[in-house]
Design a protein around this motif. Structure first.
Motif, PDB file in Angstrom:
ATOM      1  N   PHE A 298     -10.014   4.411   4.160  1.00  0.00           N
ATOM      2  CA  PHE A 298      -9.433   4.182   5.480  1.00  0.00           C
ATOM      3  C   PHE A 298     -10.525   4.257   6.550  1.00  0.00           C
ATOM      4  O   PHE A 298     -11.484   5.018   6.436  1.00  0.00           O
ATOM      5  CB  PHE A 298      -8.365   5.236   5.786  1.00  0.00           C
ATOM      6  CG  PHE A 298      -7.052   5.018   5.094  1.00  0.00           C
ATOM      7  CD1 PHE A 298      -6.994   4.617   3.774  1.00  0.00           C
ATOM      8  CD2 PHE A 298      -5.863   5.222   5.760  1.00  0.00           C
ATOM      9  CE1 PHE A 298      -5.785   4.419   3.129  1.00  0.00           C
ATOM     10  CE2 PHE A 298      -4.639   5.035   5.134  1.00  0.00           C
ATOM     11  CZ  PHE A 298      -4.604   4.638   3.808  1.00  0.00           C
TER      12      PHE A 298
ATOM     13  N   ALA B 259      -2.397   7.181   9.961  1.00  0.00           N
ATOM     14  CA  ALA B 259      -1.800   7.688   8.717  1.00  0.00           C
ATOM     15  C   ALA B 259      -1.233   9.082   8.900  1.00  0.00           C
ATOM     16  O   ALA B 259      -0.299   9.481   8.190  1.00  0.00           O
ATOM     17  CB  ALA B 259      -2.845   7.691   7.600  1.00  0.00           C
TER      18      ALA B 259
ATOM     19  N   LEU C 229      -8.804  10.491   2.995  1.00  0.00           N
ATOM     20  CA  LEU C 229      -8.378   9.145   3.388  1.00  0.00           C
ATOM     21  C   LEU C 229      -9.569   8.225   3.618  1.00  0.00           C
ATOM     22  O   LEU C 229      -9.543   7.050   3.231  1.00  0.00           O
ATOM     23  CB  LEU C 229      -7.517   9.220   4.651  1.00  0.00           C
ATOM     24  CG  LEU C 229      -6.107   9.801   4.479  1.00  0.00           C
ATOM     25  CD1 LEU C 229      -5.467  10.066   5.835  1.00  0.00           C
ATOM     26  CD2 LEU C 229      -5.228   8.859   3.665  1.00  0.00           C
ATOM     27  N   GLN C 230     -10.626   8.756   4.242  1.00  0.00           N
ATOM     28  CA  GLN C 230     -11.764   7.894   4.577  1.00  0.00           C
ATOM     29  C   GLN C 230     -12.722   7.716   3.406  1.00  0.00           C
ATOM     30  O   GLN C 230     -13.142   6.588   3.105  1.00  0.00           O
ATOM     31  CB  GLN C 230     -12.512   8.476   5.786  1.00  0.00           C
ATOM     32  CG  GLN C 230     -11.695   8.437   7.078  1.00  0.00           C
ATOM     33  CD  GLN C 230     -12.493   8.842   8.296  1.00  0.00           C
ATOM     34  OE1 GLN C 230     -13.440   8.158   8.681  1.00  0.00           O
ATOM     35  NE2 GLN C 230     -12.122   9.951   8.919  1.00  0.00           N
TER      36      GLN C 230
ATOM     37  N   HIS D  49      -2.565   5.872  -3.375  1.00  0.00           N
ATOM     38  CA  HIS D  49      -1.940   4.989  -2.398  1.00  0.00           C
ATOM     39  C   HIS D  49      -1.229   5.851  -1.348  1.00  0.00           C
ATOM     40  O   HIS D  49      -0.723   6.943  -1.657  1.00  0.00           O
ATOM     41  CB  HIS D  49      -0.951   4.039  -3.076  1.00  0.00           C
ATOM     42  CG  HIS D  49      -1.592   3.161  -4.113  1.00  0.00           C
ATOM     43  ND1 HIS D  49      -2.302   2.026  -3.808  1.00  0.00           N
ATOM     44  CD2 HIS D  49      -1.630   3.283  -5.472  1.00  0.00           C
ATOM     45  CE1 HIS D  49      -2.759   1.465  -4.920  1.00  0.00           C
ATOM     46  NE2 HIS D  49      -2.349   2.209  -5.950  1.00  0.00           N
ATOM     47  N   TYR D  50      -1.204   5.344  -0.149  1.00  0.00           N
ATOM     48  CA  TYR D  50      -0.697   6.137   0.966  1.00  0.00           C
ATOM     49  C   TYR D  50       0.770   6.534   0.785  1.00  0.00           C
ATOM     50  O   TYR D  50       1.127   7.701   0.948  1.00  0.00           O
ATOM     51  CB  TYR D  50      -0.872   5.366   2.272  1.00  0.00           C
ATOM     52  CG  TYR D  50      -0.291   6.090   3.470  1.00  0.00           C
ATOM     53  CD1 TYR D  50      -0.911   7.220   3.981  1.00  0.00           C
ATOM     54  CD2 TYR D  50       0.895   5.655   4.064  1.00  0.00           C
ATOM     55  CE1 TYR D  50      -0.378   7.902   5.069  1.00  0.00           C
ATOM     56  CE2 TYR D  50       1.436   6.329   5.148  1.00  0.00           C
ATOM     57  CZ  TYR D  50       0.797   7.454   5.651  1.00  0.00           C
ATOM     58  OH  TYR D  50       1.336   8.127   6.711  1.00  0.00           O
TER      59      TYR D  50
ATOM     60  N   ALA E  32      -7.222   3.876  11.215  1.00  0.00           N
ATOM     61  CA  ALA E  32      -6.198   3.932  10.164  1.00  0.00           C
ATOM     62  C   ALA E  32      -5.947   5.369   9.722  1.00  0.00           C
ATOM     63  O   ALA E  32      -4.804   5.750   9.425  1.00  0.00           O
ATOM     64  CB  ALA E  32      -6.626   3.080   8.971  1.00  0.00           C
ATOM     65  N   THR E  33      -6.996   6.184   9.695  1.00  0.00           N
ATOM     66  CA  THR E  33      -6.835   7.586   9.332  1.00  0.00           C
ATOM     67  C   THR E  33      -5.952   8.302  10.338  1.00  0.00           C
ATOM     68  O   THR E  33      -5.051   9.072   9.974  1.00  0.00           O
ATOM     69  CB  THR E  33      -8.207   8.277   9.259  1.00  0.00           C
ATOM     70  OG1 THR E  33      -8.992   7.655   8.243  1.00  0.00           O
ATOM     71  CG2 THR E  33      -8.050   9.760   8.943  1.00  0.00           C
TER      72      THR E  33
END
Length: 482
Positions: A291, A299, A285-286, A350-351, A295-296
């Motif tokens: 992210f 998520a 993610l990072q 994308h998430y 935000a991580t």
């Protein structure tokens, strides 16, 4: 008929809340540090090797002490050991929060590991002794398992928020009020059951062998590439000692239990996959999707909600209706699907389509960990509940350390190979993560197959009720040897 519990119902559930709070503090600390590591490295000027020891000092002390700490709970009384662990962990957290040098932070982390081992090692055994009704025990394990599993995800959320909005010192300071708020009611609510006494199993040579062997073993795992043969020799010596000692630290009869051995195997494989998954998904993610720390953490929040829904809402009822083995297999299959989805993680992902489905399928852990804990602790008696609890936690810790070590090496090697082949940094990292997620998926498949080693529902039905009704240990003690 199962005898009525000696502790009032309301007090038992309040005591469970205390045990869960202590466990939450330790679980949070295991993951809350992860997202703060870059800030810690910058502020304290740590090298990469020094930064690794911020995690490794805790893991080595925690993993090395668990089995001995569990046995001390049986010998000295679980309440004494738990309170000592809470006090040490809370004090060490304060030291870590105040740390302004690498040596002070790493020393504090080492003490945190010892305090965490003392606290965690006896908690499951205390739950077994608090709840004698099978239905209540399943509910209690569901709550406890939720706290343990969802707490790891919550640690990522809190770690990101505290590091970004305040500073990294607060990821340790937060343990201080939790520790105090847990310790004070623990004095009143937890049963002061006396221990067996040090004469009953004070196997000093065995304790030295297993503690040093486990400590060196975890060290070899987390330090990637260190020789593991000294640890192996010590653990072989420990096994020989246990087979010949009159009062062994870990009586061989415990490992001959099909439920204890099978549940520990399944749990070790499962935790190896899922703990490394948490570390790797945070990095994906990072480093790939861009992210930030907060935000991580956010998520990963849906995984905590999903685990809550399955562990608190469904697991106890499903275990009662279908049996732990069937529920464990179902939970593991959900996890296999989730990790398999990540093996196709894209570079420009994308998430919503690429990560969110995995966090929702993580609810399978809520089913699996409750079921495997119930099976693994079902043969525990008041005389050895701390030891069985310590063994269960040791398997969990070693599985986590081994899973992270192996998959991070695999990911790094693959990423390096792709980078040398001309791939972009993001593509090289993603290729490494994909391979690591594939390994994690394989570990979960192996765990699913290992469920077949556990006894069926008829053989495992309501062992706690049988034990409580007969008031006799089901793990028959061996005759002492001269």
């Amino acid at each position: 008929m199962t005898p009525a519990p000696t502790t009032p119902d309301r007090t038992r559930w309040a005591a469970l809340a205390v045990l869960c709070a202590g466990t939450l503090m330790i679980i949070l600390d295991g993951t809350i540090v992860t997202v703060a590591l870059p800030r810690i490295q910058t502020d304290l000027g740590l090298s990469s090797g020094g930064l690794a020891w911020v995690m490794n000092a805790y893991l080595i002390a925690f993993g090395g002490m668990l089995l001995l700490a569990g046995r001390l709970g049986d010998l000295l009384g679980p309440k004494r050991v738990l309170l000592a662990g809470l006090a040490l962990f809370t004090t060490a957290s304060l030291l870590c929060g105040l740390a302004d040098t690498p040596a002070l932070l790493i020393g504090g982390r080492l003490l945190q590991g010892v305090g965490g081992a003392l606290t965690a090692s006896v908690s499951l055994g205390m739950i077994v002794n608090l709840f004698t009704e099978p239905r209540d025990l399943r509910r209690a394990f569901a709550v406890y398992s939720f706290v343990g599993s969802a707490g790891a995800s919550l640690g990522l959320v809190l770690g990101g928020l505290l590091t970004q909005e305040l500073n990294w010192h607060w990821i340790f300071f937060i343990n201080v009020p939790i520790g105090i708020a847990t310790g004070i009611p623990a004095v009143r609510l937890l049963d002061s059951r006396p221990g067996l006494g040090l004469r009953r199993g004070a196997d000093v040579p065995g304790a030295l062998l297993v503690t040093s062997g486990l400590t060196l073993g975890v060290y070899a795992i987390v330090e990637h590439g260190r020789d593991a043969w000294p640890a192996a020799l010590l653990l072989v010596g420990f096994a020989v000692r246990q087979a010949t000692a009159a009062d062994p630290l870990l009586p061989p009869r415990i490992l001959r239990s099909r439920k204890v051995a099978g549940a520990n195997l399944v749990q070790g494989l499962m935790v190896a996959a899922l703990f490394s998954f948490q570390i790797l998904i945070a990095q994906y993610l990072q480093h790939v999707l861009g992210f930030g720390p907060a935000a991580t953490g956010l998520a990963m929040a849906p995984s905590a909600l999903s685990i809550a829904a399955f562990s608190l809402g469904l697991s106890a009822r499903l275990n009662t209706r279908f049996g732990e083995r069937a529920v464990l297999a179902a939970g593991l299959l959900m996890l296999v699907l989730g990790l398999a989805w990540l093996t196709r993680a894209p570079v420009h992902g994308h998430y919503l389509p690429d990560v969110l489905p995995v966090t929702l399928l993580a609810g399978g852990f809520g089913l699996a960990i409750t079921a495997v804990t119930t099976v693994g602790m079902s043969d525990a008696t008041p005389a050895d509940s701390g030891l069985v609890s310590g063994l269960f936690n040791t398997t969990q810790q070693l599985g986590a350390a081994l899973g992270v070590a192996v998959t991070t090496i695999i990911a790094a090697d693959r990423s390096g190979s792709l980078a040398r082949g001309g791939h972009s940094p993001a593509a090289a990292l993603t290729g490494g993560y994909r391979l690591a997620f594939t390994v994690d998926t394989g570990l979960l498949v192996a765990a699913t197959l290992a469920v077949a080693l556990l006894p069926g529902r008829r053989a495992a039905a309501d062992p706690v009720a049988v034990r409580a009704a007969t008031a006799e240990p089901r793990l028959t003690p061996e005759a002492p040897r001269s």
